[in-house]
Design a protein around this motif. Structure first.
Motif, PDB file in Angstrom:
ATOM      1  N   ALA A 428      -1.438  -8.056  -7.517  1.00 33.98           N
ATOM      2  CA  ALA A 428      -1.996  -6.724  -7.717  1.00 33.98           C
ATOM      3  C   ALA A 428      -0.899  -5.662  -7.712  1.00 33.98           C
ATOM      4  O   ALA A 428      -0.945  -4.700  -8.480  1.00 33.98           O
ATOM      5  CB  ALA A 428      -3.033  -6.427  -6.634  1.00 33.98           C
ATOM      6  N   ARG A 429       0.123  -5.826  -6.853  1.00 32.40           N
ATOM      7  CA  ARG A 429       1.224  -4.845  -6.822  1.00 32.40           C
ATOM      8  C   ARG A 429       2.029  -4.884  -8.114  1.00 32.40           C
ATOM      9  O   ARG A 429       2.528  -3.853  -8.568  1.00 32.40           O
ATOM     10  CB  ARG A 429       2.128  -5.111  -5.625  1.00 32.40           C
ATOM     11  CG  ARG A 429       1.494  -4.783  -4.285  1.00 32.40           C
ATOM     12  CD  ARG A 429       2.548  -4.675  -3.196  1.00 32.40           C
ATOM     13  NE  ARG A 429       3.284  -5.915  -3.017  1.00 32.40           N
ATOM     14  CZ  ARG A 429       2.931  -6.869  -2.166  1.00 32.40           C
ATOM     15  NH1 ARG A 429       1.841  -6.725  -1.427  1.00 32.40           N
ATOM     16  NH2 ARG A 429       3.648  -7.978  -2.063  1.00 32.40           N
ATOM     17  N   LEU A 465       1.611   3.898  -5.355  1.00 32.29           N
ATOM     18  CA  LEU A 465       1.364   3.134  -4.139  1.00 32.29           C
ATOM     19  C   LEU A 465       2.520   3.403  -3.188  1.00 32.29           C
ATOM     20  O   LEU A 465       3.647   2.970  -3.422  1.00 32.29           O
ATOM     21  CB  LEU A 465       1.262   1.644  -4.460  1.00 32.29           C
ATOM     22  CG  LEU A 465       1.122   0.706  -3.249  1.00 32.29           C
ATOM     23  CD1 LEU A 465      -0.177   0.973  -2.505  1.00 32.29           C
ATOM     24  CD2 LEU A 465       1.201  -0.751  -3.695  1.00 32.29           C
ATOM     25  N   VAL A 466       2.248   4.128  -2.107  1.00 29.69           N
ATOM     26  CA  VAL A 466       3.303   4.504  -1.164  1.00 29.69           C
ATOM     27  C   VAL A 466       3.669   3.333  -0.273  1.00 29.69           C
ATOM     28  O   VAL A 466       4.851   3.055  -0.023  1.00 29.69           O
ATOM     29  CB  VAL A 466       2.859   5.714  -0.319  1.00 29.69           C
ATOM     30  CG1 VAL A 466       3.943   6.085   0.704  1.00 29.69           C
ATOM     31  CG2 VAL A 466       2.543   6.901  -1.210  1.00 29.69           C
ATOM     32  N   GLU A 467       2.674   2.612   0.197  1.00 25.21           N
ATOM     33  CA  GLU A 467       2.918   1.533   1.160  1.00 25.21           C
ATOM     34  C   GLU A 467       1.784   0.538   1.074  1.00 25.21           C
ATOM     35  O   GLU A 467       0.622   0.907   0.861  1.00 25.21           O
ATOM     36  CB  GLU A 467       3.026   2.118   2.573  1.00 25.21           C
ATOM     37  CG  GLU A 467       3.349   1.107   3.654  1.00 25.21           C
ATOM     38  CD  GLU A 467       3.421   1.743   5.044  1.00 25.21           C
ATOM     39  OE1 GLU A 467       3.713   1.013   6.003  1.00 25.21           O
ATOM     40  OE2 GLU A 467       3.167   2.960   5.136  1.00 25.21           O
ATOM     41  N   SER A 468       2.104  -0.749   1.240  1.00 25.36           N
ATOM     42  CA  SER A 468       1.080  -1.772   1.265  1.00 25.36           C
ATOM     43  C   SER A 468       1.579  -2.947   2.086  1.00 25.36           C
ATOM     44  O   SER A 468       2.311  -3.805   1.588  1.00 25.36           O
ATOM     45  CB  SER A 468       0.715  -2.217  -0.162  1.00 25.36           C
ATOM     46  OG  SER A 468      -0.303  -3.204  -0.122  1.00 25.36           O
ATOM     47  N   VAL A 469       1.203  -2.975   3.358  1.00 23.60           N
ATOM     48  CA  VAL A 469       1.508  -4.079   4.253  1.00 23.60           C
ATOM     49  C   VAL A 469       0.223  -4.438   4.990  1.00 23.60           C
ATOM     50  O   VAL A 469      -0.786  -3.746   4.874  1.00 23.60           O
ATOM     51  CB  VAL A 469       2.628  -3.705   5.250  1.00 23.60           C
ATOM     52  CG1 VAL A 469       3.942  -3.446   4.523  1.00 23.60           C
ATOM     53  CG2 VAL A 469       2.239  -2.485   6.080  1.00 23.60           C
ATOM     54  N   GLY A 470       0.258  -5.544   5.704  1.00 31.48           N
ATOM     55  CA  GLY A 470      -0.909  -5.928   6.475  1.00 31.48           C
ATOM     56  C   GLY A 470      -1.252  -4.881   7.511  1.00 31.48           C
ATOM     57  O   GLY A 470      -0.479  -4.612   8.426  1.00 31.48           O
ATOM     58  N   GLY A 471      -2.393  -4.252   7.359  1.00 32.74           N
ATOM     59  CA  GLY A 471      -2.823  -3.235   8.316  1.00 32.74           C
ATOM     60  C   GLY A 471      -2.603  -1.819   7.839  1.00 32.74           C
ATOM     61  O   GLY A 471      -3.031  -0.868   8.520  1.00 32.74           O
ATOM     62  N   ARG A 472      -1.990  -1.611   6.675  1.00 30.04           N
ATOM     63  CA  ARG A 472      -1.806  -0.250   6.182  1.00 30.04           C
ATOM     64  C   ARG A 472      -1.521  -0.273   4.686  1.00 30.04           C
ATOM     65  O   ARG A 472      -0.569  -0.894   4.232  1.00 30.04           O
ATOM     66  CB  ARG A 472      -0.676   0.454   6.916  1.00 30.04           C
ATOM     67  CG  ARG A 472      -0.452   1.882   6.450  1.00 30.04           C
ATOM     68  CD  ARG A 472       0.544   2.614   7.342  1.00 30.04           C
ATOM     69  NE  ARG A 472       0.883   3.930   6.848  1.00 30.04           N
ATOM     70  CZ  ARG A 472       0.150   5.025   7.002  1.00 30.04           C
ATOM     71  NH1 ARG A 472      -1.016   4.917   7.642  1.00 30.04           N
ATOM     72  NH2 ARG A 472       0.541   6.187   6.538  1.00 30.04           N
ATOM     73  N   THR A 473      -2.378   0.422   3.951  1.00 26.47           N
ATOM     74  CA  THR A 473      -2.186   0.628   2.519  1.00 26.47           C
ATOM     75  C   THR A 473      -2.403   2.105   2.226  1.00 26.47           C
ATOM     76  O   THR A 473      -3.422   2.678   2.629  1.00 26.47           O
ATOM     77  CB  THR A 473      -3.167  -0.219   1.694  1.00 26.47           C
ATOM     78  OG1 THR A 473      -2.953  -1.604   1.980  1.00 26.47           O
ATOM     79  CG2 THR A 473      -2.973   0.025   0.204  1.00 26.47           C
ATOM     80  N   VAL A 474      -1.445   2.706   1.527  1.00 23.16           N
ATOM     81  CA  VAL A 474      -1.496   4.146   1.274  1.00 23.16           C
ATOM     82  C   VAL A 474      -1.281   4.399  -0.213  1.00 23.16           C
ATOM     83  O   VAL A 474      -0.273   3.976  -0.791  1.00 23.16           O
ATOM     84  CB  VAL A 474      -0.420   4.908   2.079  1.00 23.16           C
ATOM     85  CG1 VAL A 474      -0.523   6.410   1.802  1.00 23.16           C
ATOM     86  CG2 VAL A 474      -0.572   4.624   3.569  1.00 23.16           C
TER      87      VAL A 474
END
Length: 497
Positions: A428-429, A465-474
């Motif tokens: 998806a990224r 997409l600023v950030e996408s890790v387990g527990g936080r997507t911005v």
């Protein structure tokens, strides 16, 4: 009838596409002919010096034989050879006379039919390379009836020897030698051309032919996966070309599949939109009747219901417009963003038992210059993706929070949509904002992000997409205010209050 004519034209055009290149114009034939030509040119460059060397060797051998006879005659008696023996000796050498020069004096040892004149005198010990080549060419083209005087020292002897001999035998021997060299050169050319042709045809021509055939086959049926070329494990330029062609065909096939899917979606949505209008029209009539009910709770819900129905109509039209790659230009107004985010919360309809928290962290006085309906769609798509991502998280202890914040830097508004979901997968990224490829969940279309990007760009902004890790997507998008037109501002200032 027209369809049959089109099919017949297609069938007529197909053989022209599938026909191979004629043998007379193929790379293999050109390569073979060029190799033969180049080898023959190389042989010609070697041929002329070899003929000159043959001529010089022939004269040295004749003078060497005459010197051996001359030494024997000098050391013996002058009349040791009879006239018949001298004639036999000269006939064996094909010469007219043999002489020796010793201590500055010249003595004729053997003579028979002395010619009246000598056409060319050759010092066998002082012939340069260019002189030897010129002499060989001259003998080959114009010789045959000349008389030569060949002289010089032979071996370590201090005596010089002279030989009067016609060049007829020399020219005949040169012609035989030239014929043999020509035949040998032609044979070498054919063998070399064959080997070079086999090697280059196997290394280069055959892969190029396979790539050409693959491109023609792929052009006839680009949606057939079997038409994609299978590259060979090679590390040279042709290997790179095959791999790049295979990759290009795969990407093109996926793109065509996506375009077809999109076209099918546009057709399906147009049908759904036609029938949905009738359903929504009935729902609007019912909402109008509900507005006459005096119940306070009903009166509070009816405006939201009307707005939801209007947006449902706009959604169907919006998806259809996306299928036609058209979006209406934004009708921009000053909007209180916090209230619009509250409408998004109501639209999501988050159930109390889902455990998802919705935080509206936009300041009450924050204003943004945008089209309210299009901005609502952007926030709704981003928020819906976030809630769907967090809905799959199991366990009451897992934090599920969706928050929307906004900041302003000068005339640019920046809105951030953050969630505590599992994050976007790698696929998806890599395909963000690409319809049918950028979906983060199984069965998704990826249209939400694609529509959001198109609407934000229509406002002159950008989304990322600023950030996408387990527990936080911005996700964050920026929208600049409309530029002020100087002419309109000046005319407004001139108007009387």
């Amino acid at each position: 009838m027209m369809e049959k004519q089109d099919e017949s034209r297609d069938k007529e055009a197909e053989p022209a596409l599938a026909d191979s290149v004629p043998l007379t114009r193929g790379l293999s034939t050109k390569l073979l002919l060029l190799t033969i030509l180049f080898v023959l040119i190389a042989e010609v460059l070697i041929f002329v010096p070899s003929i000159a060397n043959f001529r010089l060797t022939w004269m040295q051998q004749k003078l060497g034989t005459a010197a051996a006879v001359g030494v024997a005659l000098v050391q013996g008696k002058p009349d040791m050879l009879s006239r018949s023996a001298q004639d036999e000796l000269l006939m064996a050498l094909d010469a007219r006379a043999i002489a020796v020069r010793d201590a500055g004096e010249s003595h004729v040892l053997v003579v028979s039919r002395m010619p009246p004149h000598v056409d060319e005198q050759i010092d066998i010990n002082h012939i340069g390379a260019w002189a030897a080549i010129a002499g060989a060419i001259d003998t080959a083209l114009f010789g045959g009836d000349r008389m030569l005087r060949i002289y010089g020292k032979v071996g370590e002897s201090d005596m010089g020897f002279e030989l009067i001999i016609p060049d007829e035998g020399l020219r005949r021997a040169m012609m035989v030698y030239a014929r043999n060299i020509a035949l040998l050169s032609l044979l070498i050319s054919l063998i070399t051309a064959g080997l070079v042709f086999y090697a280059i045809n196997r290394i280069m021509i055959r892969p190029i032919r396979e790539m050409t055939r693959s491109m023609l086959d792929f052009a006839r049926a680009p949606d057939d996966p079997g038409r994609i070329i299978h590259p060979e494990p090679r590390g040279d330029e042709l290997g790179v070309a095959e791999r790049e062609l295979s990759s290009m065909q795969e990407k093109l096939q996926k793109t065509l599949a996506g375009q077809k899917h999109l076209a099918d979606l546009g057709l399906a949505v147009s049908k759904i939109n036609h029938d949905m209008r009738n359903v929504l029209a009935s729902a609007q009539l019912i909402s109008d009747r509900l507005s006459r009910v005096r119940d306070p709770s009903v009166q509070a819900s009816v405006p939201k219901l009307v707005r939801s129905l209007n947006r449902a109509v706009a959604y169907t039209e919006g998806v259809l417009a996306y299928g036609r790659t058209q979006e209406a230009p934004p009708s921009r107004r000053r909007i209180r963003l916090r209230q619009l985010v509250e409408e998004v919360r109501d639209m999501l309809g988050i159930e109390a038992g889902s455990g998802i928290e919705f935080e509206n962290d936009v300041d009450a006085g924050f204003e943004i210059d945008a089209d309210p309906e299009q901005l609502f769609r952007v926030l709704a798509n981003l928020s819906r993706n976030a809630t769907q991502a967090m809905a799959g998280d199991a366990g009451a202890e897992v934090v599920k929070r969706l928050s929307i914040t906004a900041t302003r830097a000068g005339s640019v508004s920046r809105v951030m949509v953050a969630d505590t979901g599992p994050g976007l997968p790698a696929k998806a990224r890599e395909n963000l904002f690409a319809a049918f490829r950028g979906s983060a969940r199984s069965g998704g279309t990826g249209l939400g992000l694609a529509i959001a990007q198109e609407l934000v760009r229509a406002h002159g902004g950008s989304i990322e997409l600023v950030e996408s890790v387990g527990g936080r997507t911005v996700f964050a998008f920026t929208i600049p205010d409309q530029p002020v037109r100087i002419e309109e501002a000046r005319s407004a200032l001139r108007r009387p209050a």
